[in-house]
Design a protein around this motif. Structure first.
Motif, PDB file in Angstrom:
ATOM      1  N   ALA A   9      -1.845 -13.966   9.300  1.00  0.00           N
ATOM      2  CA  ALA A   9      -0.975 -12.821   9.070  1.00  0.00           C
ATOM      3  C   ALA A   9      -1.762 -11.681   8.437  1.00  0.00           C
ATOM      4  CB  ALA A   9       0.176 -13.216   8.156  1.00  0.00           C
ATOM      5  N   ARG A  10      -1.435 -10.482   8.849  1.00  0.00           N
ATOM      6  CA  ARG A  10      -1.992  -9.268   8.257  1.00  0.00           C
ATOM      7  C   ARG A  10      -0.852  -8.607   7.497  1.00  0.00           C
ATOM      8  NH1 ARG A  10      -3.383  -4.062  11.959  1.00  0.00           N
ATOM      9  NH2 ARG A  10      -3.692  -2.588  10.280  1.00  0.00           N
ATOM     10  N   VAL A  11      -1.047  -8.307   6.219  1.00  0.00           N
ATOM     11  CA  VAL A  11      -0.020  -7.672   5.403  1.00  0.00           C
ATOM     12  C   VAL A  11      -0.397  -6.203   5.221  1.00  0.00           C
ATOM     13  CG1 VAL A  11       1.190  -7.670   3.194  1.00  0.00           C
ATOM     14  CG2 VAL A  11       0.493  -9.836   4.234  1.00  0.00           C
ATOM     15  N   GLU A  28       6.482  -3.671   2.745  1.00  0.00           N
ATOM     16  CA  GLU A  28       5.317  -4.091   3.506  1.00  0.00           C
ATOM     17  C   GLU A  28       5.749  -4.687   4.828  1.00  0.00           C
ATOM     18  OE1 GLU A  28       3.553  -6.910   0.818  1.00  0.00           O
ATOM     19  OE2 GLU A  28       4.702  -8.582   1.668  1.00  0.00           O
ATOM     20  N   ILE A  29       4.782  -4.789   5.719  1.00  0.00           N
ATOM     21  CA  ILE A  29       4.973  -5.465   6.993  1.00  0.00           C
ATOM     22  C   ILE A  29       3.964  -6.600   7.059  1.00  0.00           C
ATOM     23  CG2 ILE A  29       4.636  -5.281   9.493  1.00  0.00           C
ATOM     24  CD1 ILE A  29       5.822  -2.470   9.323  1.00  0.00           C
ATOM     25  N   THR A  30       4.447  -7.770   7.429  1.00  0.00           N
ATOM     26  CA  THR A  30       3.579  -8.903   7.695  1.00  0.00           C
ATOM     27  C   THR A  30       3.532  -9.046   9.207  1.00  0.00           C
ATOM     28  OG1 THR A  30       4.264  -9.964   5.643  1.00  0.00           O
ATOM     29  CG2 THR A  30       3.200 -11.363   7.291  1.00  0.00           C
ATOM     30  N   TRP A  31       2.353  -8.923   9.789  1.00  0.00           N
ATOM     31  CA  TRP A  31       2.187  -8.915  11.243  1.00  0.00           C
ATOM     32  C   TRP A  31       1.287 -10.063  11.680  1.00  0.00           C
ATOM     33  CZ3 TRP A  31       4.224  -7.413  15.524  1.00  0.00           C
ATOM     34  CH2 TRP A  31       3.470  -7.408  16.705  1.00  0.00           C
ATOM     35  N   ARG A  32       1.700 -10.764  12.709  1.00  0.00           N
ATOM     36  CA  ARG A  32       0.893 -11.829  13.312  1.00  0.00           C
ATOM     37  C   ARG A  32       0.597 -11.430  14.755  1.00  0.00           C
ATOM     38  NH1 ARG A  32       0.825 -16.095   9.929  1.00  0.00           N
ATOM     39  NH2 ARG A  32       2.552 -16.345   8.490  1.00  0.00           N
ATOM     40  N   ALA A  33      -0.666 -11.102  15.016  1.00  0.00           N
ATOM     41  CA  ALA A  33      -1.055 -10.689  16.368  1.00  0.00           C
ATOM     42  C   ALA A  33      -0.832 -11.835  17.351  1.00  0.00           C
ATOM     43  CB  ALA A  33      -2.513 -10.243  16.392  1.00  0.00           C
ATOM     44  N   GLN A  84      15.276  -7.054   5.094  1.00  0.00           N
ATOM     45  CA  GLN A  84      14.276  -7.754   5.896  1.00  0.00           C
ATOM     46  C   GLN A  84      14.673  -7.617   7.351  1.00  0.00           C
ATOM     47  OE1 GLN A  84      13.932 -11.765   4.092  1.00  0.00           O
ATOM     48  NE2 GLN A  84      11.814 -11.141   3.770  1.00  0.00           N
ATOM     49  N   VAL A  85      13.704  -7.246   8.180  1.00  0.00           N
ATOM     50  CA  VAL A  85      13.933  -7.043   9.606  1.00  0.00           C
ATOM     51  C   VAL A  85      12.824  -7.743  10.375  1.00  0.00           C
ATOM     52  CG1 VAL A  85      14.098  -5.320  11.448  1.00  0.00           C
ATOM     53  CG2 VAL A  85      15.016  -4.787   9.189  1.00  0.00           C
ATOM     54  N   SER A  86      13.202  -8.538  11.373  1.00  0.00           N
ATOM     55  CA  SER A  86      12.213  -9.163  12.251  1.00  0.00           C
ATOM     56  C   SER A  86      11.690  -8.133  13.234  1.00  0.00           C
ATOM     57  CB  SER A  86      12.834 -10.325  13.020  1.00  0.00           C
ATOM     58  OG  SER A  86      13.171 -11.355  12.140  1.00  0.00           O
ATOM     59  N   ILE A  87      10.395  -8.187  13.490  1.00  0.00           N
ATOM     60  CA  ILE A  87       9.754  -7.248  14.416  1.00  0.00           C
ATOM     61  C   ILE A  87       9.394  -7.988  15.701  1.00  0.00           C
ATOM     62  CG2 ILE A  87       7.788  -5.722  14.795  1.00  0.00           C
ATOM     63  CD1 ILE A  87       7.574  -5.537  11.698  1.00  0.00           C
TER      64      ILE A  87
END
Length: 123
Positions: A9-11, A28-33, A84-87
């Motif tokens: 995960a990239r925060v 913040e956004i936690t992103w998993r490529a 909290q919102v899912s992307i």
């Protein structure tokens, strides 16, 4: 920040944009490529008029034209508490450079003029 390994995960920290709606934002956004998904966590975003507007999350991808970021979803803010919102990107993204959140007409925009930029990520 070191580049995360595939699957990690990239925060990404969020800051207020030019629009007053985002003035008091913390988040913040936690992103998993790998898996093309993420989670938006924030507080302090001004409630939107749910009859006429929605917030829209945009994912900026280095492999695409900057004028046309990928839609990450639309959402409403009805109170000042935590959100909290899912992307889920509308299209695959390969090299995320930043995230932005705009206030758009209800239902979102296909292409945003970004006139009401509420939030941006720190790159």
């Amino acid at each position: 920040d070191p580049t995360p390994l595939p699957g990690e995960a990239r925060v990404v920290a969020l800051v207020a944009g030019d629009d007053p709606a985002g003035t008091n934002v913390v988040g913040e956004i936690t992103w998993r490529a790998l898996g093309q998904r993420g989670e938006l966590t924030l507080s302090g975003l001004s409630p939107n008029d749910t009859q006429t507007t929605q917030y829209q999350l945009w994912i900026h991808d280095a492999s695409r034209d900057e004028r046309f970021p990928v839609v990450g979803g639309v959402f409403d803010v009805t109170g000042r508490g935590d959100l909290q919102v899912s992307i889920q990107p509308a299209l695959p993204v390969s090299d995320v450079t930043k995230f932005t959140i705009t206030l758009e007409p209800r239902g979102g925009a296909v292409v945003s003029e970004r006139e009401r930029l509420a939030i941006a990520s720190l790159n």
